[in-house]
Scaffold this motif. Structure first.
Motif, PDB file in Angstrom:
ATOM      1  N   ASN A  55       0.867  -1.101  -0.136  1.00 40.72           N
ATOM      2  CA  ASN A  55       0.034   0.101  -0.095  1.00 40.72           C
ATOM      3  C   ASN A  55       0.921   1.284  -0.117  1.00 40.72           C
ATOM      4  OD1 ASN A  55      -2.075   1.899   0.333  1.00 40.72           O
ATOM      5  ND2 ASN A  55      -3.118   0.783   1.728  1.00 40.72           N
ATOM      6  N   SER A 104      -4.099  -4.153   1.998  1.00 39.93           N
ATOM      7  CA  SER A 104      -3.055  -4.722   1.338  1.00 39.93           C
ATOM      8  C   SER A 104      -3.418  -6.271   1.510  1.00 39.93           C
ATOM      9  CB  SER A 104      -1.865  -4.380   1.771  1.00 39.93           C
ATOM     10  OG  SER A 104      -1.550  -2.976   1.089  1.00 39.93           O
ATOM     11  N   ILE A 152      -3.778   5.337   3.991  1.00 36.45           N
ATOM     12  CA  ILE A 152      -3.586   3.875   4.308  1.00 36.45           C
ATOM     13  C   ILE A 152      -4.797   3.190   4.839  1.00 36.45           C
ATOM     14  CG2 ILE A 152      -2.050   2.132   5.192  1.00 36.45           C
ATOM     15  CD1 ILE A 152      -0.547   3.605   3.051  1.00 36.45           C
TER      16      ILE A 152
END
Length: 183
Positions: A59, A69, A64
């Motif tokens: 990522n 991910s 985030i």
């Protein structure tokens, strides 16, 4: 009572058969129609291909989502292993090599009502690199972008709680179809 005057009349078997035939005809006609409109192709893999390496999708976006991910990587691995005959490997010599990164993850306003945001849109982009070591012409590098609308009354954290499964499923399907389907 209304049911006092109701008398059960058995339905003639020829009427039952006629109704079944009509229903079967309608189903066949609709099936033929949809089959002509949509064609689904099986997974397309070279006969020599035996192995796949799916690297962790890192990522690198400005925002985030801490679960995205890992969940995207796991779901893609699971789909490839379950829906193809390929064996997963960590070898640099895998016949198919899939890697990538989440490059964009941001929210925009997509709907306004009474001069206030009513709907927000989560935008997610994943950059995928697919290397086909058997037929290099089928290798590619591309971005997959998906958008997901949610109520502006929700915070991003609240929206992620309900949208992450959908984000992972949609991106996984799109990546898988681009690599393994002929359509």
């Amino acid at each position: 009572m209304i049911l006092k005057n109701f008398k059960y009349k058995p339905v003639d078997d020829s009427l039952k058969l006629s109704a079944i035939i009509r229903l079967a005809t309608i189903v066949l006609v609709l099936s033929a129609f949809f089959a002509s409109c949509y064609s689904f192709k099986d997974v397309s893999i070279e006969p020599e291909a035996k192995t796949v390496r799916i690297s962790y999708i890192d990522n690198r976006a400005r925002i985030i989502n801490p679960n995205l991910s890992q969940r995207l990587t796991d779901k893609l691995r699971q789909k490839v292993i379950n829906q193809t005959r390929l064996s997963q490997t960590n070898s640099d010599e895998a016949h198919y090599d899939i890697s990538g990164q989440i490059t964009d993850y941001y929210v925009t306003t997509s709907g306004i009502s009474n001069q206030q945001a009513a709907t927000n849109r989560l935008n997610v982009t994943v950059h995928i690199i697919f290397k086909n070591r058997i037929d290099d012409k089928k290798s590619f590098e591309t971005d997959f972008t998906r958008n997901f609308d949610f109520s502006a009354s929700l915070s991003l954290n609240q929206a992620e709680a309900s949208l992450t499964d959908l984000v992972v499923q949609n991106l996984t399907d799109e990546i898988f179809n681009r690599i393994f389907s002929n359509w």
